[in-house]
Design an enzyme around this catalytic site. Structure first.
Site, mmCIF file in Angstrom:
data_model
loop_
_atom_site.group_PDB
_atom_site.id
_atom_site.type_symbol
_atom_site.label_atom_id
_atom_site.label_comp_id
_atom_site.label_asym_id
_atom_site.label_seq_id
_atom_site.Cartn_x
_atom_site.Cartn_y
_atom_site.Cartn_z
ATOM 1 N N HIS A 350 17.126 10.058 18.405
ATOM 2 C CA HIS A 350 17.424 10.346 16.999
ATOM 3 C C HIS A 350 18.533 11.386 16.866
ATOM 4 C CE1 HIS A 350 16.521 11.662 12.754
ATOM 5 N NE2 HIS A 350 16.507 10.354 12.631
ATOM 6 N N CYS A 351 18.542 12.340 17.755
ATOM 7 C CA CYS A 351 19.545 13.422 17.699
ATOM 8 C C CYS A 351 20.966 12.930 17.901
ATOM 9 C CB CYS A 351 19.261 14.454 18.789
ATOM 10 S SG CYS A 351 17.600 15.121 18.761
ATOM 11 N N ILE A 352 21.129 11.820 18.615
ATOM 12 C CA ILE A 352 22.487 11.385 18.964
ATOM 13 C C ILE A 352 22.973 10.236 18.081
ATOM 14 C CG2 ILE A 352 22.157 12.162 21.343
ATOM 15 C CD1 ILE A 352 22.045 9.172 22.167
#
Lengths: 363, 363
Positions: A350-352
């Protein structure tokens, strides 16, 4: 691209939930050798697998420096768009814009202030222009929100509810000059939400100051998943329980009680000597030495069109997590991607990634 | 973006004429102080005026380095898209792709080899990736042509005819290993043309080795304009006459004799002491010292949708040129833009722009 001085809520714009339809997904190519081991080659392979998985379901654009453009172009599938865009690292969720939509199908961007998660590295001069450049490339008008915020620190249900953590949004490394009430008002103004649910602490050892996207996420209106452990000796035990207490008592913007699904975390993951030794020394980045516990969580997934891209860690708990996601989201294809190399750099799937919503006209 | 190994002609693709419909115009923001005087600020203003003029008629995307992104964004009109893209200078015509179309409305890119006009500056590592990056950003498949060529060295009528100069295409600084016949075959293969008209020399003192886009251009099938002078003492006199002789005897791919319009050049323009003194010294760029004669020509115009953007030089001849263009192209709005600052850097309006054709389905 017009730089708008008005407020999205007043203009009739709101942030849609990630499970609403997308037009594309944005990512940034990892390359800095003082954050990613072995010249970022293992991370580039991991990011490529994420891009490849998502691009089976929706368009993907990967942003990359000039220096890495040709390499990224060759290593990514042809169906992935690769564009030059400078950045300081590779976390599109947190440096990209938040997209907002209105009922006429118009999509606009919100650019937040950015300070590299309260100063995890220095400088962040390139990252702070990414949101503007994405909006410009897409020919979207862009709002400038007057507070520091990363996309990973919030999650919305698309029906007026936002979930976040006090550890992050009230942290003195973000917006010390703002009161909780002022922060709430900015979230309401710039994301078009009405109700904010405040969790306490994020995942244990999460260097983002406890981003909610690693801890708790909406899977549909009225339903969320929470990372969990049954191990009373794990520092995560108390964190998850405390947040569960809050969630079980809260109601959302539409006055629904939330249904909470517990997703057991993987076994603790520690940086190995070998992994540590592949990272360049630097005075300006956050170091994760051998033996450092990484904040692994299955909740750091990405909703693609008709699919859920889930980080897995080659851990016995992977199977249980995937089974649960299949139960919770029976209409989506559940796609696991091995994410240890991303976790070593400080985050997961999700962070990327960053969804760009499809503008949908509502009659 | 797929990197295609086939040949456009065999795939049914051809280069349309510039006067056919466009989807957008591409430009690059000037910035290098060893080519553009006074830190490139006068050039940036001139380029902005070109972008502003064209953007009244069609979409414009300006490519810019990270360092200049914010400045360019603020100085260009909001309706102009600004995207990050590294380059070594600011000549999109010559470093960008040549777009080709087929009868189904598909648009593809052709990337040529590039060597900075036979080595006018060094290095050209960023410029040689621009064509690929443009195609990638537009999600277009891209052919790789096996010869050095700049877009400004050719012009087509969209009906099978290409016009070029021997001074440039047969120059030993471009493709010394290729014969004239081999070059003709590559032009036919990669641009879908059938007939090549070879002019001799380009405009006097044109450092591009005589690009045809400063000398002679198609204005519609069967009609071209040629830069001209009545001054027998001007070195351009002989050059224009020699080329006129060729043009007046040639036929195009459809066996038409060409109608040639003569456009009298502006009075000779020389670099002033003041202009020269604002340019940074460099061992790696082409210097145009005080007193240097610049290759000014009205033929270096750009066709925008429904308009013709014409370089003017605050010269008595401007008026005559504009009147002629109004006569030749009565259905287009003729828009003059002052171009001396662009000329000081080595070119004019056509050199800094690149049309992306609209794919049009033909029944």
């Amino acid at each position: 691209m017009n730089l708008l001085e008005s407020i999205p809520r007043k203009d009739g714009f709101r942030m849609p939930a990630e499970f609403e339809p997308h037009s594309k997904c944005w990512m940034i190519w990892p390359e800095r050798p003082d954050n990613w081991r072995n010249g970022a080659k293992p991370a580039q392979e991991a990011y490529s697998k994420v891009a490849e998985a998502i691009s089976q379901f929706e368009k993907v654009t990967v942003c990359v420096s000039h220096e890495q453009y040709y390499n990224a172009r060759k290593k990514l599938p042809p169906r992935v768009r690769v564009v030059e865009m400078s950045s300081n690292d590779a976390w599109m969720r947190d440096v990209g814009p938040t997209f907002v939509v209105n009922d006429e199908g118009i999509v606009r961007a919100v650019r937040w202030k950015f300070n590299a998660w309260g100063g995890l590295y220095f400088p962040w001069d390139k990252d702070e222009l990414v949101a503007l450049k994405v909006a410009d490339m897409e020919e979207m008008d862009c709002y400038q929100a007057p507070m520091v915020l990363e996309g990973g620190s919030i999650d919305v249900d698309g029906e007026g509810t936002l979930i976040t953590t006090e550890e992050c949004l009230l942290n003195s490394n973000r917006n010390p000059q703002l009161s909780k009430e002022q922060i709430e008002q900015f979230l309401k103004d710039y994301l078009g939400v009405e109700k904010i649910i405040w969790l306490k602490r994020g995942v244990y050892n999460d260097e983002t100051s406890g981003h909610v996207d690693n801890l708790c996420r909406f899977v549909r209106p009225g339903e969320a998943v929470l990372t969990w452990t049954e191990d009373r000796n794990d520092p995560q035990y108390e964190i998850s329980r405390e947040n569960y207490e809050i969630l079980s008592k809260e109601t959302d913007a539409r006055r629904r009680r939330l249904k909470i699904h517990l997703i057991h975390q993987p076994s603790p993951i520690y940086v190995t000597e070998e992994e540590d030794s592949g990272v360049d020394f630097s005075e300006r980045t956050h170091r994760r030495p051998a033996g450092y516990r990484l904040p692994a969580s299955y909740v750091n997934f990405y909703f693609a069109r008709g699919a859920l891209i889930v980080p897995v860690f080659n851990d016995p708990k992977d199977k249980e997590a995937l089974r649960k996601f299949r139960e919770i989201l029976p209409d989506r294809k559940i796609v696991p991607v091995y994410a240890r190399e991303i976790l070593l750099g400080g985050g997961a799937i999700h962070c990327i990634t960053l969804q760009q919503p499809l503008g949908v006209r509502r009659c």
